[in-house]
Write a protein that holds these residues in place. Sequence first.
Motif, PDB file in Angstrom:
ATOM      1  N   ILE A 182     -76.956 -26.912  78.787  1.00 13.99           N
ATOM      2  CA  ILE A 182     -75.808 -27.795  78.595  1.00 13.99           C
ATOM      3  C   ILE A 182     -75.827 -28.373  77.193  1.00 13.99           C
ATOM      4  N   PHE A 201     -77.823 -32.621  88.443  1.00 16.50           N
ATOM      5  CA  PHE A 201     -77.658 -31.175  88.556  1.00 16.50           C
ATOM      6  C   PHE A 201     -78.777 -30.574  89.405  1.00 16.50           C
ATOM      7  N   THR A 208     -81.563 -28.166  84.388  1.00 10.63           N
ATOM      8  CA  THR A 208     -80.821 -28.301  83.138  1.00 10.63           C
ATOM      9  C   THR A 208     -81.733 -28.350  81.914  1.00 10.63           C
ATOM     10  N   ALA A 231     -72.567 -24.365  79.242  1.00 12.89           N
ATOM     11  CA  ALA A 231     -71.456 -25.289  79.458  1.00 12.89           C
ATOM     12  C   ALA A 231     -71.508 -26.396  78.413  1.00 12.89           C
ATOM     13  N   LEU A 280     -66.624 -29.286  80.703  1.00 15.11           N
ATOM     14  CA  LEU A 280     -66.483 -30.356  81.690  1.00 15.11           C
ATOM     15  C   LEU A 280     -66.200 -31.637  80.926  1.00 15.11           C
ATOM     16  N   TRP A 370     -69.347 -28.952  88.605  1.00 10.81           N
ATOM     17  CA  TRP A 370     -69.950 -27.661  88.264  1.00 10.81           C
ATOM     18  C   TRP A 370     -70.230 -26.845  89.521  1.00 10.81           C
ATOM     19  N   GLN A 374     -68.569 -23.197  90.346  1.00 10.67           N
ATOM     20  CA  GLN A 374     -69.446 -22.038  90.455  1.00 10.67           C
ATOM     21  C   GLN A 374     -69.448 -21.428  91.853  1.00 10.67           C
TER      22      GLN A 374
END
Length: 735
Positions: A182, A201, A208, A231, A280, A370, A374
């Motif tokens: 990210i 996450f 992440t 992302a 995002l 997310w 996904q």
Amino acid sequence: MPRPPSTVRGASAPVSDDKIGEIVDAVIDAAPECVRKRVLLPAIDWALVPPHKVSLLVSSLDQARLPLPRWLAKPLLLAGHTLSSAARDALPGALAVLSRLNDAAGEPDEREALAASLEGLAYASDIDADTAVALVRRLLALSWDDEALRFALAQAHSAPQALRLAGGAFERHLADLPRLRIRMSGSSTTRVLADALHPAFGVEGWRTEISESSFGGVIGDLLSPPDDVDALVVLLDTDGLLATDWRREVQDVERIAAERVDMLGQALQVFSSQAAVPLLINTLPVPSRPTVGLLDRRHGAGLRRIVDSLNARILDAAAASARVIVVDADQALSGLAARDHVDPKLWYYGRIGYSHEATQCFARAFAEAWRIVQRGPVKVLAVDFDNTLWGGIYGDDGVDGLACGEDFPGNAFQALQQECLRLKAQGLLLVALSKNEAGALDAFEQHPGMVLKADDFAAHAVNWQPKADNLRRIAADLNLGLDSVLFLDDSPHEREAMRRLVPEVTVPEMPDDPAERPGWLRRLSATWPARLTAEDASRPAVYAARRAAQELQARAASFEDYLSALEQRLALSFVSERTVARTAQMHQRTNQFNLTTVRLGEADISALAADPTRGFALLGQVSDRFGDHGLVVAATVDIDGAEATIRTLLMSCRVIGREVERAFVGALVGELASRGVARVRGIYVPTAKNGMVRDFYQSCGFSPTGGEGSGTVWTFAIGDTEPPGSTYVTTSWER
């Protein structure tokens, strides 16, 4: 000299241990009267009171025929004490389990006996943070790390302290999750959010790795999108983005604000056209501190007016590109009062745009978004009848005795049925799943208050068989995975049975109060779509047509007779602006009939469609005598002179096995021949789910010509071999 420990909270002067013991003994002796008046007992620190005295307390209440009140039981259990089975049975689930854990010694048989209770407890939504932390702490003390982690993950949003307590187990859990890179950017300091994204996450299933942009670097990242991450996450805040110099004339304030809005809007357009990764980004929340008071939404310099304008540009960008994923700030922060969205000290100290609580909310919202993008929302809503869709028991109360109408509580059940219809309109399939007499399905037609009707259900199982078995059968009939099913049932026992027997199914804890359920279902993110297409809205009708076709097949004398009777029509077209979103959605979701499982997005497909010399993206819409199945088959093709490569070829499970696929490939080969192509290459890349198409190219006349990576390459020589086709499918072109 150190002060002796005190068992009475709030004591301000040193008191001897003996004196404190006498006070506690006196309170315990007077426990019944203290409970009746709710005095003294709440002031005691029960962690410092020995177990035998707690037993005397409970015994004293038993003799007075007073139940142990929850307000007293909770601090006793949080302090590590145990309660008698009679006192424990009167407690809610979380405290009852905590009492059993406090009494456990960590033996394997104890662990097995508590397994079911712990599993069910993980899904409860009414556990306060203190109790959740105590449960995790006790599980870790017993070395039951797996149970502690599962419970902490399930309660992470409501009790993040519990997840931090399970830190070691959580980090080991993260190590096995897929990596997500990210890039974090924002209009102010992003470090606090970056730290919060790691566990958020992790709860959703990703590990992440976060790199941060420079302070306020959001516009730069949008104009020059990063290509070395998975992302880009952007956190916008009002103070950092819309700071105003009030020494200027009001007209200048309005002009500068408009320029900032335009700058962000243009940067989003650049990102959408150039980026290879999703974005995002949050909207700005409703400001709690207006700049023009009552006129804030009408005046050109009103903060609310500017915020509304900026949010509109963000939403326009999301409507134009699936790469832009918007987190609605007002929705994400709905659990906080507006005045708690910001912390002035954090802003002036470190230019941190949101309070700690608001930042945690944003972290959860970004991670949730997310996951939705996904994995997509669930596709099936399987729902119970008695005391779920209506009040009462059909077998006991009859149709007339069921509560569903204009008066309470019937209006609450009626509202839940409306929510089911809302989800159906958004593409979810409704499935009736009830242990009941077969006639219960007729109640939807016979009771005047029912909003749902029997034909709203794509499938039903109304019998006395186990619901898990019924659901497995229905999922197979619909050709949908069990992981796409959401199960609603008022019975805790049925929910627990479904979780244990079919763990792939999503089984949330429904509120006990029927009045809470309609709003609760709206907030259930498992049902939230990331993007809606026309095909989503028509999906229930498509499955109704599919069911009718299956009934025809059951009656047909042969499979050939069945195909002839279907009267199938395949309408072919090249991808357009109207259909690009659906095409991308198919690429993201289709797993079984998918030759390469390359997940192309809207930008990839649009780029291919924009240059006919490079290739094309082809779609097929199927209809038959029972209705329109929508856009169900797609392919993207790269052209290089006289050779073409089928980059992706995929089809919805709705029409598999009806020779539509052969007719589609035949039309595709014909189109390539008209463009001067002589050789067509097709690639099959095996996955865990697409084994059904292993021999598809061979069945269409392609010849094996080697391998490519983990896949196999097949070639069709135009002119040397008859193109595939079907006498049971009529094809037409919409150019």
